[in-house]
Design an enzyme around this catalytic site. Structure first.
Site, short mmCIF file in Angstrom:
data_model
loop_
_atom_site.label_atom_id
_atom_site.label_comp_id
_atom_site.label_asym_id
_atom_site.label_seq_id
_atom_site.Cartn_x
_atom_site.Cartn_y
_atom_site.Cartn_z
N SER A 109 0.80 -1.23 0.00
CA SER A 109 0.00 0.00 0.00
C SER A 109 0.82 1.28 0.00
O SER A 109 0.30 2.34 -0.29
CB SER A 109 -0.97 0.02 1.18
OG SER A 109 -0.29 0.24 2.38
N LYS A 128 0.71 4.56 6.64
CA LYS A 128 0.03 5.42 5.65
C LYS A 128 0.65 6.81 5.68
O LYS A 128 1.48 7.13 6.52
CB LYS A 128 -1.47 5.52 5.96
CG LYS A 128 -2.21 4.21 6.01
CD LYS A 128 -2.24 3.50 4.67
CE LYS A 128 -2.93 2.15 4.81
NZ LYS A 128 -2.77 1.32 3.63
#
Length: 189
Positions: free
Chosen positions: A27, A68
């Protein structure tokens, strides 16, 4: 002397394991790769994290640890719209009137077509702005095509940001500071 060297090596390994996190999954590619180990900066956790910092955050109903990028801060308005076949992430910083485009080179090749946001900061059928509530943040992965992030789970509590991650310690060949200077805001034309 050998005993002192062994003790030093064991200490370094223990510090590395205790004060680092390992990236799992794709990700955050190409910025980070699965298996990268990052130093945990506990001094910049929660509300002390800055826009565009890479952070360790708890996401989803299982509150799993994830890595993230922090995009939206409390009071910001955020949205994701399509420009042709390309996702465009925009935000209006708290207290400002102008929409700004978030330019992240990692997003250039993204083919994801999730627009955003509903009132909880998740993906929606329409491009609508959502305001990041007090005490919350909005996070995205650098690999928009393969990231479960705020578009999936909505806003995240700043208290769920455990640390910033701006130093890669492994693999040694790519060790060093992870800059976010290439992620910038530009006026929406």
């Amino acid at each position: 002397m050998a005993g002192a060297l062994a003790l030093l090596l064991i200490t370094v390994v223990l510090v590395l394991l205790v004060f680092s996190v390992q990236v799992s999954g794709s990700s955050m590619e190409p910025t980070l790769r699965s298996g990268d180990r990052l130093f945990v900066n506990l001094l910049h956790s929660g509300s002390k994290a800055h826009r565009f910092d890479i952070v360790q955050v708890r996401l989803g109903p299982q509150r799993e640890q994830a890595v993230k990028r922090l995009i939206g801060l409390p009071g910001d308005q955020v949205r994701v719209r399509l420009d042709g076949r390309r996702n465009v992430v925009e935000l209006k910083p708290a207290g400002q009137q102008q929409w700004l485009r978030v330019e992240n080179p990692a997003w250039e090749a993204a083919d994801d077509h999730r627009v955003c946001c509903d009132v909880l900061g998740r993906g929606s059928d329409d491009t609508t702005a959502a305001t990041v509530p007090v005490g919350m943040g909005w996070v995205l992965g650098d690999n928009l095509d393969y990231s479960d992030d705020s578009r999936t789970y909505g806003f995240v509590k700043l208290d769920d940001i455990g640390a910033t991650l701006n130093l890669r310690v492994l693999p040694l060949g790519r060790a060093g500071h992870i800059s976010h200077d290439d992620v910038v805001l530009r006026p929406v034309s």
